[in-house]
Structures are given as structure tokens and as C-alpha cells.
Design a protein around this motif. Structure first.
Motif, PDB file in Angstrom:
ATOM      1  N   ARG A 134       3.748   1.698  -1.987  1.00 29.47           N
ATOM      2  CA  ARG A 134       4.695   1.687  -3.104  1.00 29.47           C
ATOM      3  C   ARG A 134       4.803   3.016  -3.832  1.00 29.47           C
ATOM      4  O   ARG A 134       5.845   3.338  -4.405  1.00 29.47           O
ATOM      5  N   SER A 135       3.724   3.809  -3.825  1.00 26.15           N
ATOM      6  CA  SER A 135       3.804   5.123  -4.469  1.00 26.15           C
ATOM      7  C   SER A 135       4.848   5.996  -3.783  1.00 26.15           C
ATOM      8  O   SER A 135       5.515   6.813  -4.421  1.00 26.15           O
TER       9      SER A 135
ATOM     10  N   ARG B 293      -0.513   8.507  -0.470  1.00 25.58           N
ATOM     11  CA  ARG B 293      -0.938   7.098  -0.369  1.00 25.58           C
ATOM     12  C   ARG B 293      -2.465   7.067  -0.481  1.00 25.58           C
ATOM     13  O   ARG B 293      -3.163   7.759   0.255  1.00 25.58           O
TER      14      ARG B 293
ATOM     15  N   GLU C  62       0.808  -1.219   0.000  1.00 23.12           N
ATOM     16  CA  GLU C  62       0.000   0.000   0.000  1.00 23.12           C
ATOM     17  C   GLU C  62       0.846   1.278   0.000  1.00 23.12           C
ATOM     18  O   GLU C  62       0.300   2.375  -0.150  1.00 23.12           O
TER      19      GLU C  62
ATOM     20  N   ASN D  36      -2.281   2.986  -3.944  1.00 17.06           N
ATOM     21  CA  ASN D  36      -1.196   3.554  -4.745  1.00 17.06           C
ATOM     22  C   ASN D  36      -1.717   4.499  -5.823  1.00 17.06           C
ATOM     23  O   ASN D  36      -2.916   4.639  -6.031  1.00 17.06           O
TER      24      ASN D  36
ATOM     25  N   ASN E  58       1.990   0.886 -10.003  1.00 14.47           N
ATOM     26  CA  ASN E  58       1.795   0.154  -8.745  1.00 14.47           C
ATOM     27  C   ASN E  58       0.347   0.100  -8.258  1.00 14.47           C
ATOM     28  O   ASN E  58       0.075  -0.468  -7.199  1.00 14.47           O
ATOM     29  N   TYR E  59      -0.571   0.695  -8.978  1.00 11.80           N
ATOM     30  CA  TYR E  59      -1.990   0.650  -8.619  1.00 11.80           C
ATOM     31  C   TYR E  59      -2.397  -0.816  -8.473  1.00 11.80           C
ATOM     32  O   TYR E  59      -2.146  -1.641  -9.370  1.00 11.80           O
TER      33      TYR E  59
END
Length: 378
Positions: free
Chosen positions: A243-244, A253, A241, A274, A280-281
Motif C-alpha cells: 500500500r505504501s 516496501r 503489503e 508499509n 497504512n502501517y
């Protein structure tokens, strides 16, 4: 002899040609030829499917497609226009009014579209002044007219991604995402990012739920916080969750694109995390015993994410909805994603999903190889 051979060849070719035309392909392949973000599929009581979403050429509003088999889709054109007599949005605001994520429900013989857009009442001149509206039509193809000349409600912060649960109790619940805008949140990830000199602060979006009035004119009670990104980096959900942020992509986030449904005695809520515009979604889910929680995130999250690390071509999987095959036996996950061929353009995928005997939710995707048509397709 030659006549016999020619006759045999003619018959063989005729049989082959007849077979080819009599037996259409029994498979389909993702992505579908529909350029939607945030796809939502409604199966009407008559059995036909209608898909709504963000984009697809709609200007200041929303377009729709229809299908009998979930594979071949007919363009129904634009079905909602912001300029309708009760329109409350501002089409001149950022993102061309931000007409996003429509969902349509068949209720008491009529069709209701919930969506988000920029509200024209904006005394603070906020860049993100998103609110949720509801429009009505006698047909799934519109035209949809806003029920009121204002949003459903104003919680005091920007909101998007409306989803409605029609509970067997007779009550209706609205789920939505509070936007990241002006919502800086303290967390171990935020502290970590600041220490690295990447971002001064991290903004977050959170999912809330609230009971809807029976006539959709407003809400009952105060919204309840249901889902948010993990506070601690040791949280089992924190890796996927965040990664963004951890990829240095952006200082936000997300917890958005929620969709709720009930199986047995359990309420499921799928959600996306994300950056929606990045690779990364991804999608996870949580469960609860009541519509307003508390919800517990699942240990097998994420259940849908990019597959490029495994040699695939799909990224940016998210903002899903749920529908069922024509025979009602298969649950299907409808979502948008990007591929190496489509680039930044979001396109629609439909993959099978299952609830296992232990209650675990599994999505069989993202798939780009041929798969069997949904059950019951003739």
C-alpha cells in the motif's frame, strides 16, 4: 420527619460515596497516555511490567515506564544513555543517532537491552548506518551500559528492530530487519510503479534470523532470510503489503518490527509492513516449525490495521510486542498507532489477542472504546 429524611439522605450519600471510592473503574481505554513508538513490554519474574520504546523525550537513548496493571504507567525516566563508557553509536548522525526500538529481556538475573542506532564507524559515509547493540543492567530501570564498544555484529548492510527468542532448546535467536536503504528489489509491483511513472525503483526491507552466541558477543552462522514483501502482484499478501507504493506514498516496501514466540509446536512471527510514518502501517504474521523457518505468511493477514474506513479514528498501527495479563491467561498485543486526536504523534495501544484452536492468530483491535482490565488486575 425532617430529621429522619436528612439522616436517610446522609446515609445514602455516604454509602454512595464509599462505593465510588471503594470500586475503582474496571475498564481502560486506548490509547494509553504514553507517547512511544515501537513499544516493548517486559514482565519481570517479580510480576511488574516495564515498557520501553522509541521517543518519549529520551535524548540519545531510551526511556522506560513501569506498571502493575498494564494500564497505569509510572515514568521511570531515561534508562539508557548513548554516552555510557562503552557507547559505540554516533549521536550526531541522521535522526539524532536513530535510537530506535529497544527491547529488554530478563536473563540469568540481569537485564539485557537490544536496540538499534547509527554506528560511528562509517567509512562509506552512509546516511543509514544502523546496527544493533546490546546493553546490560542489574535493574529494569537501568542504567544500561553497553556490553561491548561495538555492535553485536555487522552483516554489511543497515539493520534495525532487534527481537530475541529464547528457545526451549536453550539456543537464542536474533531477528532483525535489513533496511530499505540501497536495497532496490525487482518485483511486479516495482515494474508496475515504474510503468505508471511514479517511481524508478522500489527499495525493500527484509526480516532475517540468526543464532546468537550465549554471551551475546556475536552471532553463530550466517543470517537466514525469513520474510520479504511479495514478488508477484497476484500473491494474496501483495495488496496489503504494497500500500505504501500503490497509494503513491513512497518508493519503499517494509517488512520490519518482527516479534517471534512459540505456541505448542508452532513458531509465530508477527511483522509490520508499509511506511511506518503513514496511515497504512499494519501487522501480519507467519508461522514455522523451527526458529529459522521456513515461515509461511497467514491467510488472514493483516491482523491489525487502520479502522478509519469503518468509521474509526485509528491509523498507523504497527511494530507490536506481546505480553500477558497478570493472571497469565490473556495474551496482549502492545503496539503504537495514531488517532485523529493525536495527529502524527505515536501513542501506545494494548488490545487482546488470541490463538484459535486451528492455530489462527487474531488481534481484537484497534479498540478505542472501554474494555475490561487485563485478567488478574486487582
Amino acid at each position: 420527619m425532617m430529621k429522619i429524611k436528612s439522616g436517610f439522605l446522609h446515609v445514602a450519600l455516604t454509602l454512595c460515596t464509599t462505593t465510588l471510592f471503594a470500586q475503582p473503574a474496571r475498564t481502560y481505554t486506548n490509547p494509553l497516555p504514553v507517547e512511544f513508538g515501537d513499544p516493548y513490554v517486559l514482565q519481570t519474574k517479580g510480576g511488574r511490567y516495564y515498557m520501553y520504546g522509541t521517543g518519549a523525550g529520551a535524548k540519545n537513548g531510551f526511556a522506560a515506564y513501569s506498571s502493575s496493571d498494564l494500564v497505569n504507567w509510572k515514568d521511570e525516566g531515561q534508562v539508557y544513555y548513548a554516552s555510557n563508557k562503552n557507547g559505540w553509536s554516533d549521536s550526531t548522525a541522521a535522526w539524532n543517532g536513530a535510537y530506535w526500538a529497544p527491547e529488554v529481556y530478563e536473563h540469568n538475573g540481569r537485564f539485557y537491552m537490544f536496540y538499534s542506532a547509527q554506528w560511528k564507524v562509517n567509512p562509506g559515509k552512509d546516511l543509514e548506518n544502523f546496527k544493533i547493540g546490546v546493553a546490560i543492567s542489574d535493574r529494569p530501570t537501568g542504567p544500561f551500559i553497553d556490553l561491548h564498544n561495538k555492535p553485536v555484529f555487522d552483516p554489511g548492510y543497515p539493520v534495525i528492530d532487534a527481537n530475541v527468542l529464547f528457545d526451549k532448546s536453550g539456543k537464542m535467536y536474533l531477528y532483525y530487519s535489513r533496511c530499505c536503504y540501497k536495497h532496490a528489489v525487482e518485483s511486479e509491483v516495482a515494474t508496475w510503479a515504474k510503468q505508471k511513472g511514479w517511481f524508478d525503483f522500489i527499495e525493500e526491507s527484509w526480516v532475517y534470523g540468526v543464532e546468537l552466541k550465549p554471551d551475546f558477543s556475536g552471532v553463530i552462522g550466517e543470517p537466514v532470510l525469513l520474510l520479504r514483501p511479495p514478488v508477484k502482484m497476484s500473491d494474496k499478501q501483495a495488496d496489503w503489503e504494497s500500500r505504501s507504493v500503490t497509494s503513491k506514498e513512497v518508493n519503499r516496501r517494509w517488512t520490519e518490527g518482527s516479534v517471534a514466540f512459540k505456541k505448542g509446536n508452532t513458531y509465530y512471527m508477527m511483522y509490520s509492513a508499509n511506511y511506518f510514518g503513514g496511515k497504512n502501517y499494519a501487522v501480519g504474521y507467519a508461522t514455522a516449525k523451527s526458529p529459522l523457518g521456513p515461515f509461511t505468511k497467514a491467510a488472514n493477514n493483516p491482523v491489525l490495521q487502520k479502522n478509519v474506513e469503518q468509521g474509526g479514528v485509528v491509523t498507523g498501527t504497527g511494530h507490536n510486542s506481546i505480553t500477558y495479563s497478570p493472571n497469565g491467561k490473556e495474551m496482549l498485543c502492545v503496539y503504537h498507532a495514531r488517532t485523529s486526536a493525536t495527529g502524527d504523534q505515536r501513542v501506545v495501544f494494548i488490545d487482546r489477542m488470541r490463538i484459535l484452536k486451528d492455530g489462527k492468530l487474531v488481534v481484537d483491535g484497534p479498540k478505542t472504546t472501554p474494555q475490561a482490565l487485563p485478567g488478574g488486575v486487582k
